[in-house]
Design a protein around this motif. Sequence first.
Motif, PDB file in Angstrom:
ATOM      1  N   ASP A  51     -12.318  21.776 -16.532  1.00  0.00           N
ATOM      2  CA  ASP A  51     -11.850  21.169 -15.183  1.00  0.00           C
ATOM      3  C   ASP A  51     -11.680  22.322 -14.215  1.00  0.00           C
ATOM      4  N   PRO A  52     -13.063  22.981 -13.835  1.00  0.00           N
ATOM      5  CA  PRO A  52     -12.970  24.288 -13.072  1.00  0.00           C
ATOM      6  C   PRO A  52     -12.395  24.140 -11.617  1.00  0.00           C
ATOM      7  N   ARG A  53     -12.189  22.938 -11.083  1.00  0.00           N
ATOM      8  CA  ARG A  53     -11.829  22.570  -9.775  1.00  0.00           C
ATOM      9  C   ARG A  53     -10.225  22.858  -9.678  1.00  0.00           C
ATOM     10  N   LEU A  54      -9.700  22.769 -10.771  1.00  0.00           N
ATOM     11  CA  LEU A  54      -8.407  23.318 -10.647  1.00  0.00           C
ATOM     12  C   LEU A  54      -8.051  24.634  -9.939  1.00  0.00           C
ATOM     13  N   ALA A  55      -9.089  25.395  -9.922  1.00  0.00           N
ATOM     14  CA  ALA A  55      -8.928  26.859  -9.469  1.00  0.00           C
ATOM     15  C   ALA A  55      -8.675  26.606  -7.848  1.00  0.00           C
ATOM     16  N   LEU A  56      -9.102  25.533  -7.150  1.00  0.00           N
ATOM     17  CA  LEU A  56      -8.982  25.305  -5.884  1.00  0.00           C
ATOM     18  C   LEU A  56      -7.591  24.968  -5.428  1.00  0.00           C
ATOM     19  N   ILE A  57      -6.723  24.430  -6.283  1.00  0.00           N
ATOM     20  CA  ILE A  57      -5.620  23.820  -5.814  1.00  0.00           C
ATOM     21  C   ILE A  57      -4.573  25.212  -5.801  1.00  0.00           C
TER      22      ILE A  57
END
Length: 305
Positions: A51-57
């Motif tokens: 879940d690479p979108r975790l980096a945007l949090i």
Amino acid sequence: MATVAELITYPVKGCAGTSLSSAELTPAGLAHDRVFMVVGVDGVYRSQRRDPRLALIRPTVSADGRTLTLATATAAGPSGEAQAGAGGEAYGEVRVAVTTTAPRRDVDLFGTAYQGIDQGDEAAAWLSDFLGVPSRLVRVPPEHDRKTDGMTPGTSGYADSSAVHLLTRASFALLGTRLAERGADPLPLDRFRPNIVVDSTPGEGGAENGAEDWAAEPHAEDRVRRATVGSAELGYTKLAGRCAVTLVDQEAGARGGPEPLRTLATYRRASSGSVVFGVKFSVTRPGTLSVGDEVSVAEWGDAEM
């Protein structure tokens, strides 16, 4: 001499870090580091590997640890347009009143069972919407008694392994040189998500004062076995094995190309077969540390390469 150039804590495992000028170093690492974790409905941890979108949090924790705020960084799409949520929606922030008294639930981190304190439906809904998959947020319980592996026994929250990840700028600079030699683009340091970044800086009175300047040598951190920084002490556990998280563009929240793993594999493969970069430490004496503090090595050993 070798000094602390950056301090970064990652309150939620897999999410963006927060830069600090000073911090308390607890037995489990920098204050609030990996205290929270995003899990699926089955309790299995979520990681940038899947879940690479975790980096945007972008998480922030209040000074007293009672409030966690989750916000998002806006990522640029292929044509430069702003993207944020799983469907491109713009997301605000959610404030979580941190609880340590809610019921515990089983969670799974690398196949090992731990307990987590669920932080409620509002946080879960926000994360599920943003990531596009059903998710829950858990906190390390006060009775968490994890034993980490490696040469020096220790503990940590929901970190991959040991409490502290240390990396020198000299090692990172050498990687930049190797990437350039292969015609690859330079990469930012945040691909490696270190807690302590060490740099070589002139000591008071200049180099002639004899100040230890070990951090000027790339990968000298591989040989550090015991070090003091601020009022704290660190004990070596192992080299930091690198995984697919290093392929994730931390600003875009998406996986990029094969670097840096492709280049690291040409000169940083350990005898175990793992690609390694940076070092993991346990906290042998808690204390306070700040950017600019000297990192003094009390004991050296042979690199486990």
